[in-house]
Design an enzyme around this catalytic site. Structure first.
Site, PDB file in Angstrom:
ATOM      1  N   HIS A   1       0.873  -1.175   0.000  1.00  0.00           N
ATOM      2  CA  HIS A   1       0.000   0.000   0.000  1.00  0.00           C
ATOM      3  C   HIS A   1       0.915   1.230   0.000  1.00  0.00           C
ATOM      4  CE1 HIS A   1      -3.813  -1.889   2.062  1.00  0.00           C
ATOM      5  NE2 HIS A   1      -4.101  -1.579   0.804  1.00  0.00           N
TER       6      HIS A   1
ATOM      7  N   CYS B   1      -2.233   3.274   9.098  1.00  0.00           N
ATOM      8  CA  CYS B   1      -3.283   2.368   8.586  1.00  0.00           C
ATOM      9  C   CYS B   1      -4.465   2.261   9.529  1.00  0.00           C
ATOM     10  CB  CYS B   1      -2.744   0.948   8.415  1.00  0.00           C
ATOM     11  SG  CYS B   1      -1.286   0.777   7.450  1.00  0.00           S
TER      12      CYS B   1
HETATM   13  N1  ARG Z   1      -4.052  -6.899   6.780  1.00  0.00           N
HETATM   14  C1  ARG Z   1      -4.460  -5.698   6.117  1.00  0.00           C
HETATM   15  C2  ARG Z   1      -4.494  -5.936   4.606  1.00  0.00           C
HETATM   16  O1  ARG Z   1      -3.641  -6.605   4.113  1.00  0.00           O
HETATM   17  C3  ARG Z   1      -3.543  -4.573   6.444  1.00  0.00           C
HETATM   18  C4  ARG Z   1      -4.007  -3.271   5.876  1.00  0.00           C
HETATM   19  C5  ARG Z   1      -3.064  -2.143   6.168  1.00  0.00           C
HETATM   20  N2  ARG Z   1      -3.608  -0.930   5.723  1.00  0.00           N
HETATM   21  C6  ARG Z   1      -2.956   0.074   5.114  1.00  0.00           C
HETATM   22  N3  ARG Z   1      -3.569   1.162   4.878  1.00  0.00           N
HETATM   23  N4  ARG Z   1      -1.711  -0.074   4.709  1.00  0.00           N
HETATM   24  O2  ARG Z   1      -5.352  -5.473   3.897  1.00  0.00           O
END
Ligand code: ARG
Length: 268
Positions: A165, A263
């Site tokens: 991300h 996050c």
């Molecule tokens: N386990 C979550 C996923 O893989 C983590 C999300 C983290 N969020 C972020 N905005 N980076 O979707």
């Protein structure tokens, strides 16, 4: 970032693997997670943030990562809702949609087949929207999102699965940008630098901090900035955010799921 949406980790768990950090054999300790999350929310409040809470849903252990709910444009009280890449998270869309509708937001939805993961892949540096793609969000979402908000944008291709991300490796602030250059394709590194220079020239100054891999691995780019404070998930990487009050918040349980401070928040 003063108005923030958060979701408590009552149902947070690691029972599927949708990114390189997650392993069902390395589950989160629920008590620790709850303590760490409370500590984070207390720190956010202490820094002057106003928190809004969405009820967690037992079906969605990753709902705690509210950054992925969508992208909020506060001026127009509009949210562009996410279309999650993985089936494990797709049902979160309706839960977040209901919350936004109940709180008088204008809700914009992308065509169903186009993936977009909200603020996880969409961050403003000044008036320019930086948008990630390569793992979760589709490149084809970028022009739709930017046009819906009427803003200038830069597409940033993510190439390292540990930085899947944009918010795991890119942190825009009012006077600087902190990022991990190697998480991006060569081509995107150039377009990003070009845009940083353009923004810096307009503003008179923009500091560019390219962090080391060790710092990036500790989610340093996933810190949260509230007013003149920074809450960072790690103390060991020795990046001092000069000019800011810096607070450390251990988020080890959430890092097992591939997320940290930023996050766990969504700017409203
Ligand atoms: N386990 C979550 C996923 O893989 C983590 C999300 C983290 N969020 C972020 N905005 N980076 O979707």
């Amino acid at each position: 970032m003063n108005e923030i949406l958060v979701c408590n980790p009552s149902y947070f768990d690691i029972n599927y693997e949708i990114n390189s950090w997650m392993s069902v054999d390395n589950g989160a300790d629920p008590e620790k997670a709850s303590r760490q999350w409370l500590n984070l929310t207390n720190q956010l409040l202490g820094c002057g943030a106003t928190l809004h809470y969405i009820e967690p849903d037992p079906r969605f252990p990753d709902m705690v990562f509210t950054a992925n709910a969508g992208l909020v444009h506060s001026k127009t009280r509009t949210v562009i809702l996410s279309n999650f890449r993985h089936k494990e998270r797709q049902g979160e869309k309706q839960v977040f949609k209901d919350w936004f509708l109940n709180h008088d937001y204008r809700v914009v939805e992308l065509p169903e087949h186009i993936c977009f993961e909200g603020e996880g892949d969409a961050l403003f540096l000044g008036d320019t929207l930086f948008l990630g793609y390569g793992f979760r969000t589709d490149l084809s979402a970028h022009s739709i999102v930017a046009n819906a908000l009427g803003v200038d944008y830069v597409s940033c291709e993510l190439v390292d699965p540990y930085f899947y991300h944009l918010d795991t490796c890119f942190m825009p602030m009012s006077d600087r940008v902190v990022y991990f250059k190697n998480a991006f394709s060569d081509y995107s590194q150039i377009s990003m630098i070009d845009k940083f220079i353009e923004i810096g020239t307009e503003r008179g100054r923009l500091d560019i901090l390219n962090v080391h891999k060790e710092q990036a691995d500790e989610f340093i780019c996933n810190s949260v900035n509230v007013k003149s404070s920074i809450i960072t998930p790690t103390s060991s990487s020795h990046l001092s955010f000069a000019g800011y009050k810096q607070y450390v918040c251990n988020l080890s349980e959430f890092m097992k799921s591939g997320g940290a401070a930023k996050c766990l928040t969504l700017k409203l």
